[in-house]
Scaffold this motif. Structure first.
Motif, PDB file in Angstrom:
ATOM      1  N   LEU A 196     -24.495  37.441 -24.838  1.00 15.08           N
ATOM      2  CA  LEU A 196     -25.991  37.280 -24.350  1.00 15.08           C
ATOM      3  C   LEU A 196     -26.702  38.526 -24.727  1.00 15.08           C
ATOM      4  CD1 LEU A 196     -25.773  35.708 -20.631  1.00 15.08           C
ATOM      5  CD2 LEU A 196     -26.426  34.673 -22.656  1.00 15.08           C
ATOM      6  N   ALA A 197     -26.230  39.737 -24.800  1.00 16.94           N
ATOM      7  CA  ALA A 197     -27.004  40.721 -25.404  1.00 16.94           C
ATOM      8  C   ALA A 197     -27.051  40.307 -26.914  1.00 16.94           C
ATOM      9  CB  ALA A 197     -26.272  42.015 -25.154  1.00 16.94           C
ATOM     10  N   ALA A 198     -26.208  39.823 -27.570  1.00 17.08           N
ATOM     11  CA  ALA A 198     -26.279  39.699 -28.932  1.00 17.08           C
ATOM     12  C   ALA A 198     -27.178  38.579 -29.184  1.00 17.08           C
ATOM     13  CB  ALA A 198     -24.779  39.374 -29.728  1.00 17.08           C
ATOM     14  N   LEU A 199     -27.091  37.561 -28.478  1.00 13.97           N
ATOM     15  CA  LEU A 199     -27.875  36.211 -28.586  1.00 13.97           C
ATOM     16  C   LEU A 199     -29.387  36.691 -28.172  1.00 13.97           C
ATOM     17  CD1 LEU A 199     -28.095  33.333 -29.096  1.00 13.97           C
ATOM     18  CD2 LEU A 199     -27.937  32.879 -26.454  1.00 13.97           C
ATOM     19  N   ILE A 200     -29.777  37.697 -27.378  1.00 14.31           N
ATOM     20  CA  ILE A 200     -31.130  37.996 -27.289  1.00 14.31           C
ATOM     21  C   ILE A 200     -31.681  38.782 -28.438  1.00 14.31           C
ATOM     22  CG2 ILE A 200     -32.549  39.599 -25.700  1.00 14.31           C
ATOM     23  CD1 ILE A 200     -30.765  38.934 -23.469  1.00 14.31           C
ATOM     24  N   TYR A 201     -30.744  39.737 -28.929  1.00 10.61           N
ATOM     25  CA  TYR A 201     -31.123  40.456 -30.092  1.00 10.61           C
ATOM     26  C   TYR A 201     -31.506  39.611 -31.568  1.00 10.61           C
ATOM     27  CZ  TYR A 201     -31.153  45.279 -28.292  1.00 10.61           C
ATOM     28  OH  TYR A 201     -31.325  46.427 -27.648  1.00 10.61           O
ATOM     29  N   PHE A 202     -30.626  38.565 -31.444  1.00 14.08           N
ATOM     30  CA  PHE A 202     -30.654  37.493 -32.280  1.00 14.08           C
ATOM     31  C   PHE A 202     -32.090  36.721 -32.279  1.00 14.08           C
ATOM     32  CE2 PHE A 202     -30.145  32.991 -33.769  1.00 14.08           C
ATOM     33  CZ  PHE A 202     -29.593  33.156 -35.337  1.00 14.08           C
ATOM     34  N   TYR A 207     -31.022  41.819 -36.160  1.00 14.40           N
ATOM     35  CA  TYR A 207     -29.774  41.433 -36.610  1.00 14.40           C
ATOM     36  C   TYR A 207     -28.741  42.517 -36.377  1.00 14.40           C
ATOM     37  CZ  TYR A 207     -32.428  37.251 -38.040  1.00 14.40           C
ATOM     38  OH  TYR A 207     -33.348  36.371 -38.236  1.00 14.40           O
ATOM     39  N   GLN A 208     -29.325  43.858 -36.722  1.00 14.15           N
ATOM     40  CA  GLN A 208     -28.469  45.008 -36.564  1.00 14.15           C
ATOM     41  C   GLN A 208     -27.679  45.157 -35.242  1.00 14.15           C
ATOM     42  OE1 GLN A 208     -29.993  48.539 -38.198  1.00 14.15           O
ATOM     43  NE2 GLN A 208     -28.372  49.749 -37.606  1.00 14.15           N
ATOM     44  N   ASN A 209     -28.616  45.196 -34.386  1.00 10.93           N
ATOM     45  CA  ASN A 209     -28.249  45.377 -32.962  1.00 10.93           C
ATOM     46  C   ASN A 209     -27.510  44.018 -32.337  1.00 10.93           C
ATOM     47  OD1 ASN A 209     -29.042  47.853 -32.031  1.00 10.93           O
ATOM     48  ND2 ASN A 209     -31.174  47.169 -32.445  1.00 10.93           N
ATOM     49  N   SER A 210     -27.867  42.817 -32.879  1.00 10.96           N
ATOM     50  CA  SER A 210     -26.967  41.600 -32.498  1.00 10.96           C
ATOM     51  C   SER A 210     -25.581  41.810 -33.113  1.00 10.96           C
ATOM     52  CB  SER A 210     -27.759  40.365 -32.985  1.00 10.96           C
ATOM     53  OG  SER A 210     -26.991  39.017 -32.585  1.00 10.96           O
ATOM     54  N   LEU A 214     -21.883  41.902 -30.836  1.00 13.95           N
ATOM     55  CA  LEU A 214     -21.091  40.938 -31.300  1.00 13.95           C
ATOM     56  C   LEU A 214     -19.702  41.521 -31.481  1.00 13.95           C
ATOM     57  CD1 LEU A 214     -22.594  37.922 -33.317  1.00 13.95           C
ATOM     58  CD2 LEU A 214     -21.564  37.835 -30.787  1.00 13.95           C
ATOM     59  N   VAL A 215     -19.726  42.818 -32.281  1.00 13.19           N
ATOM     60  CA  VAL A 215     -18.372  43.347 -32.665  1.00 13.19           C
ATOM     61  C   VAL A 215     -17.664  44.228 -31.171  1.00 13.19           C
ATOM     62  CG1 VAL A 215     -17.692  45.400 -34.229  1.00 13.19           C
ATOM     63  CG2 VAL A 215     -19.244  43.777 -35.135  1.00 13.19           C
ATOM     64  N   ASP A 216     -18.723  44.648 -30.609  1.00  9.86           N
ATOM     65  CA  ASP A 216     -18.154  45.460 -29.458  1.00  9.86           C
ATOM     66  C   ASP A 216     -17.565  44.362 -28.309  1.00  9.86           C
ATOM     67  OD1 ASP A 216     -18.939  47.911 -30.256  1.00  9.86           O
ATOM     68  OD2 ASP A 216     -20.712  48.237 -29.065  1.00  9.86           O
ATOM     69  N   GLY A 217     -18.242  43.125 -28.450  1.00 14.08           N
ATOM     70  CA  GLY A 217     -17.860  41.936 -27.438  1.00 14.08           C
ATOM     71  C   GLY A 217     -16.409  41.443 -27.857  1.00 14.08           C
ATOM     72  N   MET A 237     -21.796  34.964 -35.138  1.00 15.79           N
ATOM     73  CA  MET A 237     -21.820  35.951 -36.320  1.00 15.79           C
ATOM     74  C   MET A 237     -21.888  35.022 -37.500  1.00 15.79           C
ATOM     75  SD  MET A 237     -21.042  39.039 -37.287  1.00 15.79           S
ATOM     76  CE  MET A 237     -20.225  39.618 -35.763  1.00 15.79           C
ATOM     77  N   ALA A 238     -21.579  33.929 -37.489  1.00 20.84           N
ATOM     78  CA  ALA A 238     -21.859  33.044 -38.858  1.00 20.84           C
ATOM     79  C   ALA A 238     -23.173  32.937 -39.080  1.00 20.84           C
ATOM     80  CB  ALA A 238     -21.226  31.816 -38.623  1.00 20.84           C
ATOM     81  N   ARG A 239     -24.174  32.580 -37.902  1.00 24.41           N
ATOM     82  CA  ARG A 239     -25.589  32.549 -37.824  1.00 24.41           C
ATOM     83  C   ARG A 239     -26.502  33.857 -38.233  1.00 24.41           C
ATOM     84  NH1 ARG A 239     -28.646  30.641 -38.752  1.00 24.41           N
ATOM     85  NH2 ARG A 239     -30.357  30.091 -37.107  1.00 24.41           N
ATOM     86  N   LEU A 240     -25.697  34.807 -37.809  1.00 19.95           N
ATOM     87  CA  LEU A 240     -26.315  36.087 -38.534  1.00 19.95           C
ATOM     88  C   LEU A 240     -26.024  36.247 -39.970  1.00 19.95           C
ATOM     89  CD1 LEU A 240     -25.039  38.374 -35.302  1.00 19.95           C
ATOM     90  CD2 LEU A 240     -27.351  38.139 -36.396  1.00 19.95           C
ATOM     91  N   ALA A 241     -24.843  36.020 -40.598  1.00 22.19           N
ATOM     92  CA  ALA A 241     -24.585  36.114 -41.779  1.00 22.19           C
ATOM     93  C   ALA A 241     -25.698  34.911 -42.446  1.00 22.19           C
ATOM     94  CB  ALA A 241     -23.155  35.513 -42.206  1.00 22.19           C
ATOM     95  N   GLN A 242     -25.764  34.068 -42.028  1.00 19.89           N
ATOM     96  CA  GLN A 242     -26.901  32.968 -42.794  1.00 19.89           C
ATOM     97  C   GLN A 242     -28.091  33.591 -42.887  1.00 19.89           C
ATOM     98  OE1 GLN A 242     -26.734  29.544 -40.403  1.00 19.89           O
ATOM     99  NE2 GLN A 242     -25.705  28.043 -41.913  1.00 19.89           N
ATOM    100  N   GLU A 243     -28.623  34.309 -41.679  1.00 23.46           N
ATOM    101  CA  GLU A 243     -29.974  34.827 -41.896  1.00 23.46           C
ATOM    102  C   GLU A 243     -30.058  36.205 -42.667  1.00 23.46           C
ATOM    103  OE1 GLU A 243     -32.506  33.923 -40.305  1.00 23.46           O
ATOM    104  OE2 GLU A 243     -31.377  32.210 -39.459  1.00 23.46           O
ATOM    105  N   ALA A 244     -28.853  36.852 -42.822  1.00 18.45           N
ATOM    106  CA  ALA A 244     -28.845  38.165 -43.764  1.00 18.45           C
ATOM    107  C   ALA A 244     -28.902  37.299 -45.161  1.00 18.45           C
ATOM    108  CB  ALA A 244     -27.474  38.838 -43.266  1.00 18.45           C
TER     109      ALA A 244
END
Length: 272
Positions: A196-202, A207-210, A214-217, A237-244
């Protein structure tokens, strides 16, 4: 720690799909077989397409184990069923019944009741009402020694803040959710907290904090020999990769590594 292929295979079987059925319109069945056997790592777009075919919604989460709102087992079973099936309109209507309200006896039941009420309101678009319910769920808790449902409540408020573009408040709620994080007895619902923390930052386009959460989770899930929420983590994580990747197109001078490749530390095969 379960690999991505194993997680996909388990999720496919939970949905009652064959490899042929899942692969249809997405990729060759032989490619899906290779993914499930960890021969190939899919690129972000392919993984998102598989997630869509599996009806995975990054915003809809089922708890590993639900909380009791009443001494009436029928009420608790109804909440469990409606939550797991993501029937939020029905959940909202059920929770607003007088006989359910009149069955609340303990502080723990009250907290769980208002948490679920807030979830049903959030998922049906009543954001302000949801925020008020989550605040009620946290009204009588020990804020220095939070239990899991309290941490989930703070993060739910953070999700509403993110949807309303209240960045400062959203981040404050993340910080509150992780207060005295080392003082807890583990249960699988805590796997949701990092997600949820990653989703909020997303949702805040950070995207960096998200990615960091995720990695910590994923490490947290592995540490406790669990697999619950892994699929959600991989798909986000895949959505983050798309955005990046989109950012690289818009800002060609700004070079950014493929987040998905970086997570696994190996080559992502894209020529499917």
């Amino acid at each position: 720690m379960k690999n991505l292929g194993t997680v996909l295979k388990e999720l496919r079987k939970e949905k009652g799909l064959t490899q042929k059925e899942l692969a249809e319109g997405v990729c060759a069945q032989s490619m899906l077989s290779a993914i499930e056997n960890d021969v190939y790592i899919p690129n972000a777009n392919l993984l998102i397409n598989l997630a869509n075919k599996l009806n995975v919604d990054l915003n809809e989460i089922s708890l590993a184990s639900n909380y009791t709102i009443s001494k009436n087992d029928d009420f608790n079973q109804t909440v469990d069923k409606l939550c797991n099936q993501h029937q939020y309109k029905e959940l909202l209507a059920f929770l607003q019944q007088d006989n359910v309200l009149n069955s609340l006896n303990t502080a723990a039941q009250m907290q769980a009741y208002y948490y679920y009420l807030g979830v049903s309101q959030l998922q049906t678009g009543a954001l302000d009402e949801g925020l008020a319910s989550f605040k009620l769920s946290l009204a009588e808790v020990n804020h220095l020694h939070l239990n899991t449902i309290s941490r989930l409540g703070y993060l739910a408020m953070g999700c509403i803040d993110a949807l309303q573009n209240n960045k400062t408040s959203a981040i404050d709620n993340i910080d509150l959710a992780f207060r005295n994080w080392n003082e807890f007895s583990y249960d699988e619902n805590q796997n949701i907290i990092y997600y949820l923390a990653a989703l909020i930052y997303f949702k805040l386009n950070d995207y960096q904090n998200s990615t960091a959460y995720l990695v910590d989770g994923i490490s947290f899930i592995a540490k406790h020999d669990s697999h619950y929420m892994l699929a959600n983590c991989y798909f986000l994580m895949a959505r983050l990769a798309q955005e990046a990747h989109d950012d690289d197109k818009r800002l060609e001078a700004h070079q950014r590594k493929d987040l998905f490749s970086e997570l696994y530390g190996e080559k992502v095969f894209t020529d499917f």
